[in-house]
Write a protein that holds these residues in place. Structure first.
Motif, PDB file in Angstrom:
ATOM      1  N   ILE A  13       0.839  -1.200   0.000  1.00 44.44           N
ATOM      2  CA  ILE A  13       0.000   0.000   0.000  1.00 44.44           C
ATOM      3  C   ILE A  13       0.869   1.244   0.000  1.00 44.44           C
ATOM      4  CG2 ILE A  13      -1.648   1.344   1.382  1.00 44.44           C
ATOM      5  CD1 ILE A  13      -2.727  -1.349   2.370  1.00 44.44           C
ATOM      6  N   ARG A  14       1.909   1.249   0.820  1.00 45.15           N
ATOM      7  CA  ARG A  14       2.796   2.403   0.899  1.00 45.15           C
ATOM      8  C   ARG A  14       3.535   2.637  -0.413  1.00 45.15           C
ATOM      9  NH1 ARG A  14       3.894   4.251   6.046  1.00 45.15           N
ATOM     10  NH2 ARG A  14       3.058   3.018   7.755  1.00 45.15           N
ATOM     11  N   ASP A  47     -11.723  14.370   8.730  1.00 45.31           N
ATOM     12  CA  ASP A  47     -10.841  15.489   8.410  1.00 45.31           C
ATOM     13  C   ASP A  47      -9.480  14.986   7.938  1.00 45.31           C
ATOM     14  OD1 ASP A  47     -10.128  18.224   8.227  1.00 45.31           O
ATOM     15  OD2 ASP A  47      -9.129  18.097  10.180  1.00 45.31           O
ATOM     16  N   GLY A  48      -8.953  13.941   8.595  1.00 48.74           N
ATOM     17  CA  GLY A  48      -7.666  13.405   8.178  1.00 48.74           C
ATOM     18  C   GLY A  48      -7.740  12.727   6.818  1.00 48.74           C
ATOM     19  N   LEU A  49      -8.806  11.984   6.570  1.00 50.15           N
ATOM     20  CA  LEU A  49      -8.936  11.244   5.310  1.00 50.15           C
ATOM     21  C   LEU A  49      -9.158  12.164   4.118  1.00 50.15           C
ATOM     22  CD1 LEU A  49     -11.133   8.203   6.415  1.00 50.15           C
ATOM     23  CD2 LEU A  49      -8.723   8.133   5.713  1.00 50.15           C
ATOM     24  N   PRO A  53      -5.577  11.960  -1.304  1.00 48.93           N
ATOM     25  CA  PRO A  53      -6.160  12.305  -2.612  1.00 48.93           C
ATOM     26  C   PRO A  53      -7.125  11.285  -3.189  1.00 48.93           C
ATOM     27  CG  PRO A  53      -3.815  12.822  -2.564  1.00 48.93           C
ATOM     28  CD  PRO A  53      -4.109  12.066  -1.308  1.00 48.93           C
ATOM     29  N   HIS A  54      -6.912   9.988  -2.956  1.00 43.13           N
ATOM     30  CA  HIS A  54      -7.756   8.996  -3.631  1.00 43.13           C
ATOM     31  C   HIS A  54      -8.994   8.592  -2.826  1.00 43.13           C
ATOM     32  CE1 HIS A  54      -5.476   6.359  -0.964  1.00 43.13           C
ATOM     33  NE2 HIS A  54      -6.301   5.370  -1.252  1.00 43.13           N
ATOM     34  N   VAL A  55      -9.191   9.166  -1.644  1.00 44.70           N
ATOM     35  CA  VAL A  55     -10.348   8.833  -0.815  1.00 44.70           C
ATOM     36  C   VAL A  55     -11.501   9.787  -1.133  1.00 44.70           C
ATOM     37  CG1 VAL A  55     -11.260   8.691   1.532  1.00 44.70           C
ATOM     38  CG2 VAL A  55      -8.965   7.840   1.042  1.00 44.70           C
ATOM     39  N   ARG A  56     -12.669   9.205  -1.401  1.00 50.86           N
ATOM     40  CA  ARG A  56     -13.884   9.984  -1.648  1.00 50.86           C
ATOM     41  C   ARG A  56     -14.885   9.638  -0.542  1.00 50.86           C
ATOM     42  NH1 ARG A  56     -10.459  11.371  -4.535  1.00 50.86           N
ATOM     43  NH2 ARG A  56     -10.395  11.485  -6.815  1.00 50.86           N
ATOM     44  N   GLN A  57     -15.239  10.618   0.286  1.00 45.46           N
ATOM     45  CA  GLN A  57     -16.049  10.350   1.470  1.00 45.46           C
ATOM     46  C   GLN A  57     -17.428  10.998   1.384  1.00 45.46           C
ATOM     47  OE1 GLN A  57     -13.586  10.555   5.367  1.00 45.46           O
ATOM     48  NE2 GLN A  57     -12.800  12.199   4.111  1.00 45.46           N
ATOM     49  N   THR A  58     -18.403  10.319   1.967  1.00 45.15           N
ATOM     50  CA  THR A  58     -19.727  10.878   2.220  1.00 45.15           C
ATOM     51  C   THR A  58     -20.078  10.545   3.669  1.00 45.15           C
ATOM     52  OG1 THR A  58     -20.439  10.640  -0.078  1.00 45.15           O
ATOM     53  CG2 THR A  58     -22.172  10.801   1.597  1.00 45.15           C
ATOM     54  N   VAL A  59     -20.703  11.484   4.361  1.00 47.39           N
ATOM     55  CA  VAL A  59     -21.041  11.301   5.779  1.00 47.39           C
ATOM     56  C   VAL A  59     -22.556  11.261   5.945  1.00 47.39           C
ATOM     57  CG1 VAL A  59     -20.833  12.242   8.105  1.00 47.39           C
ATOM     58  CG2 VAL A  59     -18.925  12.473   6.492  1.00 47.39           C
ATOM     59  N   LEU A 368      -7.058   3.857   7.396  1.00 42.43           N
ATOM     60  CA  LEU A 368      -6.925   3.792   5.938  1.00 42.43           C
ATOM     61  C   LEU A 368      -6.360   2.439   5.496  1.00 42.43           C
ATOM     62  CD1 LEU A 368      -7.096   5.099   3.164  1.00 42.43           C
ATOM     63  CD2 LEU A 368      -4.860   6.142   3.584  1.00 42.43           C
ATOM     64  N   ARG A 369      -5.388   1.930   6.239  1.00 40.06           N
ATOM     65  CA  ARG A 369      -4.848   0.608   5.916  1.00 40.06           C
ATOM     66  C   ARG A 369      -5.935  -0.460   6.022  1.00 40.06           C
ATOM     67  NH1 ARG A 369      -0.672   1.630   9.630  1.00 40.06           N
ATOM     68  NH2 ARG A 369      -1.195  -0.288  10.731  1.00 40.06           N
ATOM     69  N   ALA A 370      -6.779  -0.320   7.027  1.00 38.80           N
ATOM     70  CA  ALA A 370      -7.881  -1.276   7.187  1.00 38.80           C
ATOM     71  C   ALA A 370      -8.839  -1.197   6.002  1.00 38.80           C
ATOM     72  CB  ALA A 370      -8.612  -1.009   8.493  1.00 38.80           C
ATOM     73  N   TYR A 371      -9.183   0.016   5.579  1.00 37.50           N
ATOM     74  CA  TYR A 371     -10.058   0.185   4.422  1.00 37.50           C
ATOM     75  C   TYR A 371      -9.467  -0.494   3.183  1.00 37.50           C
ATOM     76  CZ  TYR A 371     -12.589   4.063   6.786  1.00 37.50           C
ATOM     77  OH  TYR A 371     -13.336   4.830   7.630  1.00 37.50           O
ATOM     78  N   GLU A 372      -8.197  -0.209   2.940  1.00 38.05           N
ATOM     79  CA  GLU A 372      -7.546  -0.748   1.740  1.00 38.05           C
ATOM     80  C   GLU A 372      -7.546  -2.267   1.762  1.00 38.05           C
ATOM     81  OE1 GLU A 372      -6.518   0.820  -0.841  1.00 38.05           O
ATOM     82  OE2 GLU A 372      -5.972   2.879  -0.330  1.00 38.05           O
ATOM     83  N   ALA A 373      -7.237  -2.826   2.905  1.00 41.16           N
ATOM     84  CA  ALA A 373      -7.132  -4.283   3.006  1.00 41.16           C
ATOM     85  C   ALA A 373      -8.478  -4.974   2.827  1.00 41.16           C
ATOM     86  CB  ALA A 373      -6.516  -4.671   4.351  1.00 41.16           C
ATOM     87  N   VAL A 374      -9.518  -4.404   3.437  1.00 42.16           N
ATOM     88  CA  VAL A 374     -10.816  -5.065   3.399  1.00 42.16           C
ATOM     89  C   VAL A 374     -11.564  -4.826   2.090  1.00 42.16           C
ATOM     90  CG1 VAL A 374     -12.319  -3.250   4.361  1.00 42.16           C
ATOM     91  CG2 VAL A 374     -12.750  -5.663   4.912  1.00 42.16           C
ATOM     92  N   SER A 375     -11.256  -3.726   1.386  1.00 42.03           N
ATOM     93  CA  SER A 375     -12.010  -3.393   0.189  1.00 42.03           C
ATOM     94  C   SER A 375     -11.406  -3.934  -1.097  1.00 42.03           C
ATOM     95  CB  SER A 375     -12.153  -1.863   0.060  1.00 42.03           C
ATOM     96  OG  SER A 375     -10.884  -1.264  -0.152  1.00 42.03           O
ATOM     97  N   ARG A 376     -10.079  -4.176  -1.082  1.00 45.20           N
ATOM     98  CA  ARG A 376      -9.436  -4.600  -2.324  1.00 45.20           C
ATOM     99  C   ARG A 376      -8.497  -5.792  -2.093  1.00 45.20           C
ATOM    100  NH1 ARG A 376      -8.196   1.544  -3.437  1.00 45.20           N
ATOM    101  NH2 ARG A 376     -10.193   2.170  -4.285  1.00 45.20           N
TER     102      ARG A 376
END
Length: 381
Positions: A13-14, A47-49, A53-59, A368-376
């Protein structure tokens, strides 16, 4: 297992160029029905996410809530939910319309939100990966909804252990401690909290900062204070915050004849910028192990006495753990810090170092690492 899974993909990921990463679409769901520091943590994460650049968020959150306002101020898309109860059908319908969209990750930040997303998945199915945050160390009444999440982010090892005891597989639980928002903590102002508590410069000030709600065991702190002041007349206690338990706590202060030794100053503006005023921070929580309030006090170099769950141990530096509900043990722990200045100084250094290692950036990066691992999983990212 989740930990090994995340670690194995971390380096890739890094190494992967941000410019070549496809967007990571994240829907945050927060009900607004749990204690307010939950919403602060969600805002800190969001706020951190948004700086990635590649993160697209909706709350998706409670309409007219503080999180709704702060998310809009950040320029993020917001789904306002008319949420009055845990499984409010109006919130269910509103969220259902938006949940049909393909999200890479749906991050549910409290139990009410997880319950609602579980209902939606059962009714309509979902191709999104669900990540759930578990903040409390209290035993879960029902593990079925937690088992429906693809990955659970537990804020402490005790929170993880409570889930495992309820039957959730260890391999789907990843420990991500709360983050500390350093804004307002770096430049500490003296005398604000001490003045609010009516404590003089030479008095030893023991304080708690938390809403006066049923999830806090301030009664144990008051009982501990009744023992401490007998041996240490120079000690002063201040329980900062407001809430529905105020009347009951005032009655306990009267019962133990603690007027002048224990006070309830209410909410104090700028309290975070005056934490160094406190000699010792006490968090008598019934549901948390290591709260944001504790970490902020530790950041300012204030040692902590805190009720611990289960075996009575905490896995953090600078904290003196005591068993829940044991006011005599809490009084003894406070007395040791009053009696031993060197102990207090060492705990102060350890507390500050521990909190600064758990800043907001560390929490955001781990999430973010958790998101990347679980989603892809298929991409190795």
């Amino acid at each position: 297992p989740a930990g090994a899974y995340l670690a194995a993909h971390d380096e890739r990921i890094r190494a992967e160029s941000i410019l070549t990463r496809p967007p990571l679409r994240v829907l945050h769901v927060e009900s607004g029905h749990e204690w307010r520091l939950t919403r602060n943590q969600v805002a800190l994460l969001v706020d951190g996410l948004r700086r990635v650049p590649h993160v697209r968020q909706t709350v998706a959150t409670l309409e007219r809530s503080r999180l709704e306002r702060s998310s809009r101020d950040m320029g993020l898309p917001v789904i306002s939910l008319p949420w009055s109860v845990g499984a409010d059908p109006r919130a269910l319908r509103t969220l259902a319309r938006h949940a049909r969209r393909r999200w890479d990750v749906v991050h549910v930040h409290d139990t009410h939100a997880l319950r609602l997303m579980t209902y939606l998945a059962a009714l309509e199915g979902s191709g999104s990966r669900v990540v759930a945050t578990r903040r409390t160390v209290a035993p879960t009444r029902s593990a079925w909804k937690w088992r429906r999440a693809h990955l659970i982010l537990a804020v402490s090892e005790s929170a993880r252990d409570a889930l495992i005891a309820a039957g959730v597989e260890r391999g789907r639980i990843y420990v991500v401690p709360e983050g500390v928002d350093a804004e307002g903590l770096e430049e500490q102002q003296k005398k604000v909290l001490r003045a609010a508590a009516g404590a003089t410069a030479d008095q030893f000030l023991i304080a708690s900062l938390a809403a006066l709600g049923p999830d806090r065991d301030h009664a144990t702190l008051i009982r501990a204070a009744s023992l401490v002041v007998r041996d240490y007349p120079n000690a002063r206690f201040a329980i900062f915050g407001d809430g529905p338990e105020r009347g009951r706590l005032e009655s306990l202060i009267d019962k133990f004849d603690l007027e002048g030794w224990v006070c309830l100053p209410g909410f104090v503006e700028g309290a975070r910028s005056s934490l160094a005023d406190i000699d010792l921070f006490v968090m008598p929580s019934l549901r948390e192990e290591l709260s944001t309030g504790c970490l902020e006090a530790m950041w300012a170099g204030v040692p902590v006495v805190m009720q611990a769950s289960g075996d009575g141990r905490l896995r953090a530096e600078g904290i003196e753990p005591v068993r829940r509900g044991d006011h005599a043990a809490m009084a003894r722990a406070i007395g040791r810090f009053i009696d031993e200045p060197d102990r207090k100084a060492q705990a102060s250094e350890k507390a500050s170092a521990y909190a600064r290692a758990h800043g907001a950036d560390a929490m955001v990066e781990a999430t973010l690492r958790a998101y990347e691992a679980v989603s892809r999983p298929g991409r190795g990212g």
